[in-house]
Design a protein around this motif. Structure first.
Motif, short mmCIF file in Angstrom:
data_model
loop_
_atom_site.label_atom_id
_atom_site.label_comp_id
_atom_site.label_asym_id
_atom_site.label_seq_id
_atom_site.Cartn_x
_atom_site.Cartn_y
_atom_site.Cartn_z
N LEU A 131 5.26 6.78 -0.97
CA LEU A 131 4.50 6.21 0.15
C LEU A 131 4.77 6.92 1.48
O LEU A 131 4.26 6.49 2.52
N THR A 132 5.53 7.99 1.45
CA THR A 132 5.95 8.61 2.71
C THR A 132 4.81 9.26 3.49
O THR A 132 4.93 9.46 4.70
N GLU A 133 3.70 9.58 2.84
CA GLU A 133 2.61 10.29 3.52
C GLU A 133 1.47 9.36 3.95
O GLU A 133 0.39 9.84 4.32
N ILE A 134 1.68 8.06 3.94
CA ILE A 134 0.57 7.16 4.23
C ILE A 134 0.07 7.28 5.67
O ILE A 134 -1.12 7.05 5.94
N ASP A 135 0.93 7.66 6.60
CA ASP A 135 0.50 7.79 7.99
C ASP A 135 -0.47 8.96 8.17
O ASP A 135 -1.29 8.96 9.09
N GLU A 136 -0.38 9.96 7.29
CA GLU A 136 -1.28 11.12 7.37
C GLU A 136 -2.51 10.96 6.49
O GLU A 136 -3.32 11.88 6.38
N LEU A 137 -2.66 9.80 5.86
CA LEU A 137 -3.77 9.58 4.94
C LEU A 137 -5.09 9.60 5.70
O LEU A 137 -5.31 8.79 6.60
N LYS A 138 -5.97 10.54 5.36
CA LYS A 138 -7.26 10.66 6.03
C LYS A 138 -8.12 9.43 5.75
O LYS A 138 -8.15 8.92 4.63
N ASP A 139 -8.80 8.96 6.78
CA ASP A 139 -9.60 7.74 6.67
C ASP A 139 -10.95 8.04 6.02
O ASP A 139 -12.00 8.05 6.67
N ALA A 140 -10.91 8.31 4.70
CA ALA A 140 -12.12 8.65 3.95
C ALA A 140 -12.05 8.02 2.57
O ALA A 140 -10.97 7.92 1.98
N ALA A 141 -13.20 7.59 2.06
CA ALA A 141 -13.24 6.87 0.78
C ALA A 141 -12.64 7.69 -0.36
O ALA A 141 -11.85 7.18 -1.15
N GLU A 142 -13.02 8.96 -0.46
CA GLU A 142 -12.54 9.81 -1.55
C GLU A 142 -11.02 9.95 -1.49
O GLU A 142 -10.33 9.88 -2.51
N GLN A 194 -2.66 -1.18 5.23
CA GLN A 194 -1.66 -2.19 5.60
C GLN A 194 -0.78 -2.54 4.40
O GLN A 194 0.43 -2.73 4.53
N PHE A 195 -1.40 -2.61 3.22
CA PHE A 195 -0.63 -2.88 2.00
C PHE A 195 0.39 -1.78 1.75
O PHE A 195 1.56 -2.05 1.42
N TYR A 196 -0.02 -0.52 1.90
CA TYR A 196 0.91 0.59 1.68
C TYR A 196 2.10 0.48 2.64
O TYR A 196 3.25 0.73 2.26
N GLN A 197 1.82 0.10 3.89
CA GLN A 197 2.90 -0.03 4.87
C GLN A 197 3.83 -1.19 4.52
O GLN A 197 5.06 -1.07 4.62
N ASP A 198 3.25 -2.31 4.08
CA ASP A 198 4.07 -3.47 3.70
C ASP A 198 4.91 -3.16 2.46
O ASP A 198 6.08 -3.57 2.38
N LEU A 199 4.31 -2.44 1.52
CA LEU A 199 5.05 -2.08 0.31
C LEU A 199 6.16 -1.10 0.64
O LEU A 199 7.27 -1.19 0.08
N LEU A 200 5.90 -0.17 1.54
CA LEU A 200 6.93 0.78 1.97
C LEU A 200 8.11 0.03 2.59
O LEU A 200 9.28 0.32 2.28
N ALA A 201 7.82 -0.94 3.45
CA ALA A 201 8.89 -1.71 4.09
C ALA A 201 9.71 -2.47 3.05
O ALA A 201 10.94 -2.53 3.12
#
Length: 250
Positions: A131-142, A194-201
Protein backbone atom coordinates in the motif's frame (compact mmCIF):
# COMPACT_ATOMS: atom_id res chain seq x y z
CA UNK A 1 -26.79 -17.87 -32.02
CA UNK A 2 -27.78 -19.94 -35.06
CA UNK A 3 -25.16 -18.22 -37.23
CA UNK A 4 -22.45 -18.99 -34.69
CA UNK A 5 -23.43 -22.66 -34.63
CA UNK A 6 -23.08 -22.92 -38.43
CA UNK A 7 -19.44 -21.85 -38.38
CA UNK A 8 -17.03 -24.80 -38.63
CA UNK A 9 -15.29 -25.28 -35.28
CA UNK A 10 -12.46 -27.64 -34.51
CA UNK A 11 -11.46 -26.66 -30.99
CA UNK A 12 -13.21 -28.52 -28.17
CA UNK A 13 -12.79 -25.42 -25.99
CA UNK A 14 -14.74 -23.32 -28.49
CA UNK A 15 -17.45 -25.97 -28.68
CA UNK A 16 -17.64 -25.96 -24.89
CA UNK A 17 -18.03 -22.17 -24.80
CA UNK A 18 -20.73 -22.23 -27.45
CA UNK A 19 -22.74 -24.90 -25.64
CA UNK A 20 -22.52 -22.94 -22.39
CA UNK A 21 -23.62 -19.74 -24.15
CA UNK A 22 -26.53 -21.64 -25.70
CA UNK A 23 -27.66 -22.71 -22.22
CA UNK A 24 -27.17 -19.24 -20.71
CA UNK A 25 -29.03 -17.56 -23.57
CA UNK A 26 -31.97 -19.95 -23.28
CA UNK A 27 -31.54 -21.94 -26.47
CA UNK A 28 -31.22 -25.06 -24.32
CA UNK A 29 -32.83 -24.05 -21.00
CA UNK A 30 -32.58 -26.14 -17.82
CA UNK A 31 -34.91 -29.11 -17.99
CA UNK A 32 -34.74 -29.37 -21.78
CA UNK A 33 -32.80 -31.94 -23.81
CA UNK A 34 -29.92 -31.49 -26.21
CA UNK A 35 -30.51 -32.57 -29.81
CA UNK A 36 -29.34 -36.07 -30.78
CA UNK A 37 -25.57 -36.36 -30.83
CA UNK A 38 -25.37 -36.72 -34.62
CA UNK A 39 -27.51 -33.62 -35.23
CA UNK A 40 -25.74 -31.48 -32.64
CA UNK A 41 -22.29 -32.47 -33.92
CA UNK A 42 -23.31 -31.50 -37.46
CA UNK A 43 -24.76 -28.22 -36.20
CA UNK A 44 -21.52 -27.39 -34.40
CA UNK A 45 -19.33 -28.57 -37.27
CA UNK A 46 -17.35 -31.07 -35.19
CA UNK A 47 -16.97 -34.81 -35.03
CA UNK A 48 -19.05 -36.85 -32.63
CA UNK A 49 -16.02 -37.93 -30.54
CA UNK A 50 -15.13 -34.26 -29.92
CA UNK A 51 -18.71 -33.42 -28.98
CA UNK A 52 -18.90 -36.45 -26.69
CA UNK A 53 -15.70 -35.36 -24.93
CA UNK A 54 -17.06 -31.83 -24.40
CA UNK A 55 -20.41 -33.02 -23.04
CA UNK A 56 -18.70 -35.42 -20.64
CA UNK A 57 -16.49 -32.59 -19.43
CA UNK A 58 -19.47 -30.29 -18.92
CA UNK A 59 -21.37 -33.07 -17.16
CA UNK A 60 -18.65 -33.10 -14.50
CA UNK A 61 -19.20 -29.36 -14.02
CA UNK A 62 -22.95 -29.76 -13.55
CA UNK A 63 -24.23 -28.51 -16.91
CA UNK A 64 -25.64 -31.75 -18.31
CA UNK A 65 -26.73 -35.24 -17.32
CA UNK A 66 -25.86 -37.92 -19.87
CA UNK A 67 -28.54 -40.63 -19.90
CA UNK A 68 -27.91 -43.95 -21.58
CA UNK A 69 -30.34 -44.53 -24.42
CA UNK A 70 -31.89 -41.07 -23.99
CA UNK A 71 -31.09 -37.51 -24.98
CA UNK A 72 -28.73 -35.55 -22.74
CA UNK A 73 -30.59 -33.51 -20.12
CA UNK A 74 -29.74 -29.84 -19.51
CA UNK A 75 -29.34 -29.32 -15.75
CA UNK A 76 -30.24 -26.38 -13.56
CA UNK A 77 -26.58 -25.36 -13.32
CA UNK A 78 -27.19 -23.13 -10.28
CA UNK A 79 -28.27 -26.24 -8.37
CA UNK A 80 -26.04 -28.89 -9.92
CA UNK A 81 -22.93 -26.83 -10.63
CA UNK A 82 -19.70 -26.17 -8.74
CA UNK A 83 -16.86 -23.66 -8.72
CA UNK A 84 -15.89 -24.73 -12.24
CA UNK A 85 -19.39 -23.77 -13.36
CA UNK A 86 -18.73 -20.17 -12.30
CA UNK A 87 -15.43 -20.22 -14.18
CA UNK A 88 -17.24 -21.62 -17.24
CA UNK A 89 -19.72 -18.73 -17.14
CA UNK A 90 -16.98 -16.12 -16.90
CA UNK A 91 -14.84 -17.62 -19.66
CA UNK A 92 -17.70 -18.19 -22.10
CA UNK A 93 -19.42 -14.82 -21.70
CA UNK A 94 -18.49 -11.94 -23.99
CA UNK A 95 -19.84 -9.59 -21.33
CA UNK A 96 -20.68 -10.85 -17.86
CA UNK A 97 -24.24 -9.94 -16.77
CA UNK A 98 -24.47 -7.23 -14.12
CA UNK A 99 -26.61 -9.39 -11.84
CA UNK A 100 -23.87 -12.02 -11.90
CA UNK A 101 -21.31 -9.38 -10.88
CA UNK A 102 -23.58 -8.30 -8.03
CA UNK A 103 -23.77 -11.90 -6.82
CA UNK A 104 -19.97 -12.13 -6.86
CA UNK A 105 -19.66 -8.84 -4.97
CA UNK A 106 -21.99 -10.22 -2.30
CA UNK A 107 -19.68 -13.22 -1.92
CA UNK A 108 -16.63 -10.96 -1.83
CA UNK A 109 -18.17 -8.82 0.92
CA UNK A 110 -18.19 -11.97 3.07
CA UNK A 111 -14.76 -13.33 2.09
CA UNK A 112 -12.62 -10.17 1.86
CA UNK A 113 -12.80 -9.14 5.54
CA UNK A 114 -11.59 -12.62 6.49
CA UNK A 115 -8.61 -12.80 4.14
CA UNK A 116 -7.60 -9.18 4.80
CA UNK A 117 -7.66 -9.83 8.55
CA UNK A 118 -5.61 -12.98 8.02
CA UNK A 119 -3.08 -11.13 5.86
CA UNK A 120 -2.60 -8.30 8.37
CA UNK A 121 -2.37 -10.76 11.24
CA UNK A 122 0.22 -12.90 9.45
CA UNK A 123 2.32 -10.36 7.53
CA UNK A 124 1.51 -6.73 8.46
CA UNK A 125 4.78 -5.42 7.01
CA UNK A 126 4.03 -6.95 3.61
CA UNK A 127 0.53 -5.46 3.63
CA UNK A 128 2.14 -2.07 4.33
CA UNK A 129 4.51 -2.62 1.40
CA UNK A 130 1.56 -3.36 -0.90
CA UNK A 131 0.00 0.00 0.00
CA UNK A 132 3.01 2.32 0.04
CA UNK A 133 2.27 3.86 -3.38
CA UNK A 134 -1.36 4.84 -2.79
CA UNK A 135 -0.56 8.56 -2.55
CA UNK A 136 0.82 8.46 -6.10
CA UNK A 137 -2.16 6.52 -7.45
CA UNK A 138 -3.43 8.35 -10.55
CA UNK A 139 -7.10 9.32 -10.32
CA UNK A 140 -8.24 7.22 -13.29
CA UNK A 141 -10.62 4.26 -13.59
CA UNK A 142 -8.14 1.97 -15.36
CA UNK A 143 -5.40 2.68 -12.81
CA UNK A 144 -7.69 2.03 -9.86
CA UNK A 145 -9.10 -1.15 -11.41
CA UNK A 146 -5.67 -2.69 -11.94
CA UNK A 147 -4.32 -1.53 -8.57
CA UNK A 148 -7.32 -2.90 -6.70
CA UNK A 149 -7.04 -6.27 -8.44
CA UNK A 150 -3.31 -6.52 -7.74
CA UNK A 151 -3.90 -5.55 -4.11
CA UNK A 152 -6.54 -8.25 -3.64
CA UNK A 153 -4.19 -10.84 -5.17
CA UNK A 154 -1.39 -9.81 -2.79
CA UNK A 155 -3.72 -9.97 0.20
CA UNK A 156 -5.05 -13.45 -0.56
CA UNK A 157 -1.49 -14.72 -1.06
CA UNK A 158 -0.55 -13.34 2.37
CA UNK A 159 -3.56 -15.02 3.97
CA UNK A 160 -3.20 -18.57 5.24
CA UNK A 161 -6.14 -20.18 3.48
CA UNK A 162 -5.20 -21.24 -0.11
CA UNK A 163 -8.88 -21.57 -1.07
CA UNK A 164 -9.09 -17.77 -1.16
CA UNK A 165 -6.37 -17.76 -3.83
CA UNK A 166 -8.06 -20.39 -5.96
CA UNK A 167 -11.37 -18.55 -5.88
CA UNK A 168 -9.93 -15.12 -6.66
CA UNK A 169 -7.62 -16.44 -9.39
CA UNK A 170 -10.68 -17.78 -11.20
CA UNK A 171 -12.20 -14.34 -11.64
CA UNK A 172 -9.35 -12.09 -12.75
CA UNK A 173 -10.91 -11.05 -16.07
CA UNK A 174 -14.36 -10.36 -14.65
CA UNK A 175 -12.89 -8.53 -11.63
CA UNK A 176 -10.99 -6.02 -13.74
CA UNK A 177 -13.89 -5.67 -16.18
CA UNK A 178 -16.34 -4.86 -13.37
CA UNK A 179 -13.80 -2.64 -11.57
CA UNK A 180 -13.25 -0.48 -14.66
CA UNK A 181 -16.99 0.13 -14.85
CA UNK A 182 -17.26 0.83 -11.12
CA UNK A 183 -14.28 3.19 -10.94
CA UNK A 184 -15.57 5.38 -13.77
CA UNK A 185 -17.36 7.28 -10.99
CA UNK A 186 -15.04 9.60 -9.08
CA UNK A 187 -16.80 9.12 -5.74
CA UNK A 188 -16.09 5.39 -5.96
CA UNK A 189 -12.39 6.06 -6.49
CA UNK A 190 -12.41 8.37 -3.47
CA UNK A 191 -14.08 5.69 -1.36
CA UNK A 192 -11.43 3.13 -2.29
CA UNK A 193 -8.56 5.56 -1.78
CA UNK A 194 -9.83 6.20 1.74
CA UNK A 195 -10.06 2.44 2.29
CA UNK A 196 -6.45 1.97 1.18
CA UNK A 197 -5.37 4.66 3.65
CA UNK A 198 -7.39 3.12 6.49
CA UNK A 199 -6.03 -0.33 5.72
CA UNK A 200 -2.48 1.04 5.62
CA UNK A 201 -2.95 2.59 9.06
CA UNK A 202 -4.33 -0.68 10.43
CA UNK A 203 -1.45 -2.69 8.97
CA UNK A 204 1.16 -0.26 10.31
CA UNK A 205 -0.38 -0.73 13.76
CA UNK A 206 -0.66 -4.51 13.23
CA UNK A 207 -4.33 -4.05 14.08
CA UNK A 208 -5.88 -6.98 12.24
CA UNK A 209 -9.27 -6.47 13.89
CA UNK A 210 -9.47 -2.92 12.55
CA UNK A 211 -8.42 -4.17 9.12
CA UNK A 212 -11.30 -6.62 9.17
CA UNK A 213 -13.75 -3.90 10.21
CA UNK A 214 -12.73 -1.31 7.60
CA UNK A 215 -12.72 -3.96 4.88
CA UNK A 216 -16.22 -5.10 5.79
CA UNK A 217 -17.46 -1.51 5.74
CA UNK A 218 -15.98 -0.69 2.34
CA UNK A 219 -17.07 -3.97 0.73
CA UNK A 220 -20.63 -3.32 1.82
CA UNK A 221 -20.38 0.24 0.48
CA UNK A 222 -18.98 -0.98 -2.85
CA UNK A 223 -21.82 -3.47 -3.19
CA UNK A 224 -24.39 -0.80 -2.36
CA UNK A 225 -22.86 1.67 -4.82
CA UNK A 226 -22.67 -0.89 -7.62
CA UNK A 227 -26.30 -1.87 -7.13
CA UNK A 228 -27.26 1.80 -7.32
CA UNK A 229 -25.21 2.25 -10.50
CA UNK A 230 -26.93 -0.69 -12.15
CA UNK A 231 -30.35 0.50 -11.03
CA UNK A 232 -29.68 4.02 -12.31
CA UNK A 233 -28.42 2.76 -15.67
CA UNK A 234 -31.48 0.56 -16.12
CA UNK A 235 -33.82 3.41 -15.21
CA UNK A 236 -32.13 5.66 -17.78
CA UNK A 237 -32.62 2.96 -20.39
CA UNK A 238 -36.31 2.84 -19.45
CA UNK A 239 -36.65 6.60 -19.99
CA UNK A 240 -36.55 7.98 -16.43
CA UNK A 241 -35.03 11.47 -16.18
CA UNK A 242 -32.36 12.54 -13.68
CA UNK A 243 -34.79 14.57 -11.57
CA UNK A 244 -37.10 11.58 -11.09
CA UNK A 245 -34.19 9.32 -10.17
CA UNK A 246 -32.88 11.84 -7.64
CA UNK A 247 -36.28 11.93 -5.96
CA UNK A 248 -36.13 8.14 -5.78
CA UNK A 249 -32.64 8.25 -4.29
CA UNK A 250 -30.84 6.82 -7.35
Amino acid sequence: MEEEFKSPIRSSDLVENMLIRAVLQGEYPPGSELPPERDLAAKLGVGRPTLREVIQRLERDGWFTVRKGQHTLVNDFWREGNLNTLVNIVQSSEEVPEDFIINLLEVRSVLAPAYVKDAVHSCPAKVVAALTEIDELKDAAEVFALFDWQLQIKLVYLAKNPIYRLMLNSFGAIYVQAARRYFMIRENRQLSRQFYQDLLAAAMASDYQKSERVTKEVMEAVLRNYKNQVSRRRMLEEGFDNETMERMGR
